[in-house]
Design a protein around this motif. Sequence first.
Motif, mmCIF file in Angstrom:
data_model
loop_
_atom_site.group_PDB
_atom_site.id
_atom_site.type_symbol
_atom_site.label_atom_id
_atom_site.label_comp_id
_atom_site.label_asym_id
_atom_site.label_seq_id
_atom_site.Cartn_x
_atom_site.Cartn_y
_atom_site.Cartn_z
ATOM 1 N N ILE A 70 51.803 28.966 -39.314
ATOM 2 C CA ILE A 70 50.523 28.657 -38.672
ATOM 3 C C ILE A 70 49.747 27.610 -39.475
ATOM 4 C CG2 ILE A 70 48.272 29.617 -38.049
ATOM 5 C CD1 ILE A 70 49.709 32.224 -37.376
ATOM 6 N N ASN A 71 49.744 27.765 -40.800
ATOM 7 C CA ASN A 71 49.045 26.789 -41.644
ATOM 8 C C ASN A 71 49.687 25.413 -41.533
ATOM 9 O OD1 ASN A 71 47.230 28.710 -42.584
ATOM 10 N ND2 ASN A 71 48.561 29.328 -44.262
ATOM 11 N N GLU A 72 51.006 25.350 -41.500
ATOM 12 C CA GLU A 72 51.691 24.068 -41.365
ATOM 13 C C GLU A 72 51.365 23.416 -40.033
ATOM 14 O OE1 GLU A 72 55.798 24.769 -41.946
ATOM 15 O OE2 GLU A 72 55.629 25.203 -44.101
ATOM 16 N N GLN A 73 51.362 24.202 -38.968
ATOM 17 C CA GLN A 73 51.038 23.653 -37.657
ATOM 18 C C GLN A 73 49.595 23.148 -37.614
ATOM 19 O OE1 GLN A 73 51.930 26.702 -34.837
ATOM 20 N NE2 GLN A 73 54.138 26.621 -35.176
ATOM 21 N N THR A 74 48.685 23.886 -38.252
ATOM 22 C CA THR A 74 47.285 23.451 -38.292
ATOM 23 C C THR A 74 47.134 22.135 -39.032
ATOM 24 O OG1 THR A 74 46.589 25.771 -38.247
ATOM 25 C CG2 THR A 74 44.954 24.147 -38.939
ATOM 26 N N GLU A 75 47.818 21.993 -40.181
ATOM 27 C CA GLU A 75 47.744 20.760 -40.954
ATOM 28 C C GLU A 75 48.348 19.590 -40.181
ATOM 29 O OE1 GLU A 75 46.530 18.490 -44.089
ATOM 30 O OE2 GLU A 75 46.151 20.635 -43.710
ATOM 31 N N SER A 76 49.452 19.830 -39.491
ATOM 32 C CA SER A 76 50.071 18.780 -38.680
ATOM 33 C C SER A 76 49.141 18.339 -37.556
ATOM 34 C CB SER A 76 51.404 19.282 -38.104
ATOM 35 O OG SER A 76 52.311 19.621 -39.136
ATOM 36 N N MET A 77 48.455 19.292 -36.934
ATOM 37 C CA MET A 77 47.523 18.952 -35.864
ATOM 38 C C MET A 77 46.365 18.110 -36.391
ATOM 39 S SD MET A 77 46.916 19.070 -32.700
ATOM 40 C CE MET A 77 48.205 20.234 -32.243
ATOM 41 N N LYS A 78 45.876 18.410 -37.601
ATOM 42 C CA LYS A 78 44.808 17.609 -38.187
ATOM 43 C C LYS A 78 45.280 16.174 -38.428
ATOM 44 C CE LYS A 78 42.292 21.332 -40.517
ATOM 45 N NZ LYS A 78 41.858 21.870 -41.834
ATOM 46 N N GLN A 79 46.494 16.017 -38.936
ATOM 47 C CA GLN A 79 47.020 14.677 -39.180
ATOM 48 C C GLN A 79 47.174 13.900 -37.875
ATOM 49 O OE1 GLN A 79 50.641 15.180 -41.391
ATOM 50 N NE2 GLN A 79 49.614 15.994 -43.221
ATOM 51 N N ILE A 80 47.625 14.581 -36.820
ATOM 52 C CA ILE A 80 47.765 13.919 -35.523
ATOM 53 C C ILE A 80 46.408 13.468 -35.002
ATOM 54 C CG2 ILE A 80 48.401 14.306 -33.114
ATOM 55 C CD1 ILE A 80 50.606 16.172 -34.115
ATOM 56 N N GLN A 81 45.392 14.323 -35.125
ATOM 57 C CA GLN A 81 44.063 13.954 -34.658
ATOM 58 C C GLN A 81 43.499 12.783 -35.451
ATOM 59 O OE1 GLN A 81 41.832 17.572 -34.932
ATOM 60 N NE2 GLN A 81 42.736 18.472 -33.092
ATOM 61 N N GLU A 82 43.715 12.753 -36.774
ATOM 62 C CA GLU A 82 43.247 11.637 -37.582
ATOM 63 C C GLU A 82 43.955 10.339 -37.187
ATOM 64 O OE1 GLU A 82 43.818 12.734 -41.606
ATOM 65 O OE2 GLU A 82 42.181 14.222 -41.626
ATOM 66 N N ALA A 83 45.272 10.429 -36.913
ATOM 67 C CA ALA A 83 46.020 9.239 -36.509
ATOM 68 C C ALA A 83 45.525 8.709 -35.177
ATOM 69 C CB ALA A 83 47.515 9.570 -36.435
ATOM 70 N N LEU A 84 45.199 9.606 -34.254
ATOM 71 C CA LEU A 84 44.716 9.167 -32.948
ATOM 72 C C LEU A 84 43.319 8.572 -33.016
ATOM 73 C CD1 LEU A 84 45.972 12.122 -30.697
ATOM 74 C CD2 LEU A 84 46.925 9.814 -30.844
ATOM 75 N N SER A 85 42.501 9.030 -33.959
ATOM 76 C CA SER A 85 41.133 8.521 -34.070
ATOM 77 C C SER A 85 41.043 7.216 -34.850
ATOM 78 C CB SER A 85 40.240 9.570 -34.743
ATOM 79 O OG SER A 85 40.708 9.851 -36.053
ATOM 80 N N THR A 86 42.124 6.732 -35.483
ATOM 81 C CA THR A 86 42.106 5.481 -36.247
ATOM 82 C C THR A 86 42.096 4.292 -35.290
ATOM 83 O OG1 THR A 86 43.339 6.540 -38.033
ATOM 84 C CG2 THR A 86 43.316 4.131 -37.986
ATOM 85 N N PRO A 87 41.193 3.300 -35.452
ATOM 86 C CA PRO A 87 41.150 2.132 -34.553
ATOM 87 C C PRO A 87 42.450 1.340 -34.613
ATOM 88 C CG PRO A 87 39.165 2.281 -35.886
ATOM 89 C CD PRO A 87 40.125 3.260 -36.462
ATOM 90 N N MET A 88 42.839 0.825 -33.488
ATOM 91 C CA MET A 88 44.063 0.041 -33.383
ATOM 92 C C MET A 88 43.788 -1.220 -32.565
ATOM 93 S SD MET A 88 46.928 2.986 -32.709
ATOM 94 C CE MET A 88 48.240 1.767 -32.788
ATOM 95 N N GLY A 89 44.632 -2.268 -32.722
ATOM 96 C CA GLY A 89 44.508 -3.481 -31.935
ATOM 97 C C GLY A 89 43.309 -4.309 -32.350
ATOM 98 N N ALA A 90 42.573 -4.824 -31.346
ATOM 99 C CA ALA A 90 41.429 -5.689 -31.625
ATOM 100 C C ALA A 90 40.308 -4.937 -32.319
ATOM 101 C CB ALA A 90 40.915 -6.306 -30.319
#
Length: 218
Positions: free
Chosen positions: A129-149
């Motif tokens: 459960i802890n591993e899945q929670t940490e992975s979900m946090k990393q995914i959310q941070e990656a999605l919130s990072t600006p990309m492109g222009a």
Amino acid sequence: MFTRIFRKPKQEESAVATLDKLNETLEMLYKKEKVLMKKAAAEVEKAKEFTRAKNKRAAIQCLKRKRLYEQQIEQLGNFQLRIHDQMIMLEGAKATTETVDALRTGAAAMKAMQKATNIDDVDKTMDEINEQTESMKQIQEALSTPMGAAADFDEDELEAELEELEGAELDELLLQPGTTAPAAPVPMRAGRQPVRPARQNNTAEEDELAALQAEMAL
């Protein structure tokens, strides 16, 4: 295991059958008691008739039979008490047995659950459960990072542009014609007129405001 499974229904059936038999016997004793009480009452009536007929010997015989019936009635009463006692004990034993069986079943169920749920399995599950929670946090941070222009925008330039907009808005506010708020009324004593503010002070303030506006325009 199979012995316990087949033994329990037989024991319950035996206890129920015994209680039914005791109830039947008790009902039979009640009926006999009623019959004997009627016979005893009949002997009393006969004794009264023989007494009126001056037949003392026959009256005494009736009273003797009445005494025999009463002895049998008393004996039946003792039988009823014993049957009641045995029924109460049997019902108590049956309730005790059912309680013990229920407790034994609950203990077995708890033991089986403890075997099925190992502490190592619990720790492993919590780690997952802890591993899945940490992975979900990393995914959310990656999605919130600006990309492109949007990623090429300079934050410092944006902040400088925002400061220029704030300065321009402040200049517009200063260039607008000023308005003076009305002075709060001053309580006066009776018989005295309020003193009007001097016209000279207002004229000086208006001249200063005009000079400031001209300087800002230049």
